[in-house]
Design an enzyme around this catalytic site. Structure first.
Site, mmCIF file in Angstrom:
data_model
loop_
_atom_site.group_PDB
_atom_site.id
_atom_site.type_symbol
_atom_site.label_atom_id
_atom_site.label_comp_id
_atom_site.label_asym_id
_atom_site.label_seq_id
_atom_site.Cartn_x
_atom_site.Cartn_y
_atom_site.Cartn_z
ATOM 1 C CD GLU A 118 14.124 95.764 27.434
ATOM 2 O OE1 GLU A 118 14.140 94.810 26.655
ATOM 3 O OE2 GLU A 118 15.152 96.254 27.943
ATOM 4 C CE LYS A 167 11.683 91.246 34.442
ATOM 5 N NZ LYS A 167 12.176 90.860 35.788
HETATM 6 P P1 NAD Z 1 21.560 91.675 36.662
HETATM 7 O O1 NAD Z 1 21.663 90.729 35.511
HETATM 8 O O2 NAD Z 1 22.647 92.665 36.910
HETATM 9 O O3 NAD Z 1 21.367 90.842 38.027
HETATM 10 C C1 NAD Z 1 20.541 89.719 38.108
HETATM 11 C C2 NAD Z 1 20.873 89.004 39.408
HETATM 12 O O4 NAD Z 1 19.975 87.897 39.542
HETATM 13 C C3 NAD Z 1 22.287 88.423 39.466
HETATM 14 O O5 NAD Z 1 22.884 88.685 40.726
HETATM 15 C C4 NAD Z 1 22.085 86.928 39.273
HETATM 16 O O6 NAD Z 1 23.071 86.128 39.929
HETATM 17 C C5 NAD Z 1 20.713 86.745 39.898
HETATM 18 N N1 NAD Z 1 20.011 85.556 39.380
HETATM 19 C C6 NAD Z 1 19.840 85.211 38.081
HETATM 20 N N2 NAD Z 1 19.161 84.042 38.005
HETATM 21 C C7 NAD Z 1 18.870 83.684 39.277
HETATM 22 C C8 NAD Z 1 18.177 82.588 39.849
HETATM 23 N N3 NAD Z 1 17.641 81.619 39.087
HETATM 24 N N4 NAD Z 1 18.041 82.528 41.186
HETATM 25 C C9 NAD Z 1 18.586 83.481 41.990
HETATM 26 N N5 NAD Z 1 19.274 84.534 41.505
HETATM 27 C C10 NAD Z 1 19.415 84.627 40.150
HETATM 28 O O7 NAD Z 1 20.166 92.400 36.461
HETATM 29 P P2 NAD Z 1 19.711 93.892 36.839
HETATM 30 O O8 NAD Z 1 20.061 94.796 35.713
HETATM 31 O O9 NAD Z 1 20.163 94.211 38.201
HETATM 32 O O10 NAD Z 1 18.129 93.721 36.816
HETATM 33 C C11 NAD Z 1 17.441 93.331 37.999
HETATM 34 C C12 NAD Z 1 15.954 93.237 37.687
HETATM 35 O O11 NAD Z 1 15.482 94.490 37.209
HETATM 36 C C13 NAD Z 1 15.618 92.223 36.598
HETATM 37 O O12 NAD Z 1 14.437 91.557 36.976
HETATM 38 C C14 NAD Z 1 15.395 93.065 35.352
HETATM 39 O O13 NAD Z 1 14.478 92.444 34.496
HETATM 40 C C15 NAD Z 1 14.826 94.330 35.964
HETATM 41 N N6 NAD Z 1 15.061 95.575 35.212
HETATM 42 C C16 NAD Z 1 16.317 95.923 34.812
HETATM 43 C C17 NAD Z 1 16.524 97.150 34.171
HETATM 44 C C18 NAD Z 1 17.893 97.589 33.756
HETATM 45 O O14 NAD Z 1 18.037 98.633 33.098
HETATM 46 N N7 NAD Z 1 18.970 96.899 34.110
HETATM 47 C C19 NAD Z 1 15.437 97.993 33.901
HETATM 48 C C20 NAD Z 1 14.167 97.604 34.333
HETATM 49 C C21 NAD Z 1 13.995 96.397 34.982
HETATM 50 P P1 TYD Z 2 21.247 97.276 26.661
HETATM 51 O O1 TYD Z 2 22.170 97.952 27.626
HETATM 52 O O2 TYD Z 2 21.536 95.869 26.280
HETATM 53 O O3 TYD Z 2 19.771 97.444 27.249
HETATM 54 P P2 TYD Z 2 18.332 97.092 26.552
HETATM 55 O O4 TYD Z 2 18.558 96.292 25.331
HETATM 56 O O5 TYD Z 2 17.671 96.291 27.626
HETATM 57 O O6 TYD Z 2 17.688 98.412 26.297
HETATM 58 O O7 TYD Z 2 21.224 98.120 25.324
HETATM 59 C C1 TYD Z 2 20.820 99.472 25.312
HETATM 60 C C2 TYD Z 2 20.790 99.915 23.870
HETATM 61 O O8 TYD Z 2 22.136 99.915 23.354
HETATM 62 C C3 TYD Z 2 20.004 98.979 22.947
HETATM 63 O O9 TYD Z 2 19.323 99.770 21.985
HETATM 64 C C4 TYD Z 2 21.071 98.143 22.279
HETATM 65 C C5 TYD Z 2 22.263 99.079 22.195
HETATM 66 N N1 TYD Z 2 23.603 98.434 22.286
HETATM 67 C C6 TYD Z 2 24.586 98.715 21.333
HETATM 68 O O10 TYD Z 2 24.362 99.498 20.392
HETATM 69 N N2 TYD Z 2 25.803 98.109 21.449
HETATM 70 C C7 TYD Z 2 26.100 97.252 22.452
HETATM 71 O O11 TYD Z 2 27.235 96.694 22.490
HETATM 72 C C8 TYD Z 2 25.088 96.983 23.439
HETATM 73 C C9 TYD Z 2 25.369 96.035 24.576
HETATM 74 C C10 TYD Z 2 23.867 97.611 23.314
#
Ligand code: NAD
Ligand code: TYD
Length: 339
Positions: free
Chosen positions: A127, A157
């Site tokens: 992103e 980020k």
């Molecule tokens: P998540 O929200 O599921 O988990 C985040 C974790 O970080 C939680 O356990 C929370 O308690 C902890 N946390 C938040 N603030 C904190 C703080 N101040 N100190 C210590 N711990 C803290 O997130 P995720 O989906 O597992 O994402 C993990 C990482 O990967 C993030 O950095 C996110 O930007 C990155 N990322 C996520 C995706 C995705 O699709 N979910 C994709 C690419 C990158």
């Molecule tokens: P999301 O899972 O929040 O991931 P990101 O925004 O980081 O890509 O959302 C994925 C896509 O789905 C995004 O285009 C927003 C859309 N979305 C919905 O249409 N409805 C919903 O309730 C949510 C949570 C996301």
């Protein structure tokens, strides 16, 4: 090898901990997590008694606490997953995103400078590149694509990424960064698209698709992301950024229809709601660099991964039921009540 994994009680961090404990039985993994609304200790219950694992409840912004942990554990590697991660929440309240995602990253890296480290790895996101137009399917994000963010989340980020690269250039900190596309799989917090739609569909509740649902995301099974980070921290080049994605672009509306089909639910549950502010149209990663340099390839096809993921939510109601019964109710009402 001692590895501190921050944010390990969240979605990707927990999957990474499982992967590392399984793959490297002689590594010690220390999970540092603040346990915000998104962190869940029950996610880690299967590893809590593992002698190679330690959980520490700590905020990455707590400088004193972080330094103390480094003094105790002498980590070789830090992998920073800890973040505020939900775009919609960042639109409502950006400040906590700046605090954790930027300030917290700097505290962790200061600790790495002070105590010495073999590698600091920053888990970032595609992103940070902003979005691509829907009518240019030939365009992809490479590591050279300029940073061009849209939401407070992606901006925080990107700020962290720039700081990580600055610590490398200025202080010689041995850093790497991975920028991954959207993950899916077990332990995904139900505010995100796929688990939210699965759980709503199971309850025959409306499936809130933002706008027309034509936005495209590039979905990767979480274990493939974890393998990529494993490769980068062991074999990646210091100072480098690696994009991670599996060329699996899908429109939101098609994902939601697929979930309805898998669960035997009618598409009439789909409800188009007011679009997200500043909604990115398309994300698409070019993973050539990590493939060529580190031999990484995704292993799980979306058709299999989504079935496995839905099955996991069906089999693990005891994980998500307490989540959706608590504070989540207020969040849901606020976010979707009047949409
Ligand atoms: P998540 O929200 O599921 O988990 C985040 C974790 O970080 C939680 O356990 C929370 O308690 C902890 N946390 C938040 N603030 C904190 C703080 N101040 N100190 C210590 N711990 C803290 O997130 P995720 O989906 O597992 O994402 C993990 C990482 O990967 C993030 O950095 C996110 O930007 C990155 N990322 C996520 C995706 C995705 O699709 N979910 C994709 C690419 C990158
Ligand atoms: P999301 O899972 O929040 O991931 P990101 O925004 O980081 O890509 O959302 C994925 C896509 O789905 C995004 O285009 C927003 C859309 N979305 C919905 O249409 N409805 C919903 O309730 C949510 C949570 C996301």
């Amino acid at each position: 090898m001692n590895i501190i994994v921050t944010g390990g009680a969240g979605f990707i961090g927990s999957n990474f901990i499982f992967h590392m404990l399984k793959t490297y039985p002689d590594y010690r993994i220390i999970c540092l997590d603040k346990l915000t609304y998104a962190g869940n200790l029950s996610t880690l219950k299967t590893v809590m008694d593992n002698p190679n694992f330690r959980f520490v409840k700590l905020d990455i912004c707590d400088r004193e606490g972080v330094y103390k942990l480094f003094e105790e554990e002498h980590p070789d590697i830090v992998v920073n997953f800890a973040a505020e991660s939900h775009v919609d929440r960042s639109i409502e309240n950006p400040s906590v995103f700046l605090e954790t995602n930027i300030m917290g990253t700097s505290v962790l890296m200061d600790a790495c400078r002070k105590y010495g480290i073999r590698r600091y790895h920053q888990v970032s996101t595609d992103e940070v590149y902003g979005d691509l137009p829907l009518d240019r399917p030939d365009l992809f994000f490479t590591e050279e694509t300029p940073i061009h963010t849209s939401s407070p989340y992606s901006s925080s980020k990107a700020g962290a990424d720039l700081l990580v690269l600055a610590y490398h250039r200025t202080y010689g900190l041995p850093v790497t960064i991975s920028r991954c596309s959207n993950n899916y799989g077990p332990y995904h917090f139900p505010e995100k698209l796929i688990p939210l739609m699965v759980i709503n569909a199971l309850h025959d509740k409306p499936l809130p698709v933002y706008g027309e649902g034509l936005n495209v995301r590039d979905w990767l099974y979480v274990e493939d992301h974890c393998r990529a980070i494993d490769l980068i921290i062991h074999k990646g080049t210091v100072g480098e950024v690696y994009n991670v994605g599996g060329h699996n672009e899908m429109k939101n509306i098609d994902i939601v229809k697929l979930i309805c089909k898998e669960l035997g639910k009618p598409e009439t549950l789909i409800t188009h709601v007011t679009d997200r502010k500043g909604h990115d149209m398309r994300y698409a990663i070019d993973p050539t660099k990590i493939h060529n340099e580190l031999g990484w390839l995704p292993e799980t096809k979306f058709a299999d991964g989504i079935k496995k993921t839905i099955r996991w939510y069906l089999d693990n109601e005891d994980w998500w039921q307490p989540i959706i019964s608590g504070e989540y109710q207020n969040y849901y009402e606020q976010m979707y009540g009047n949409r």
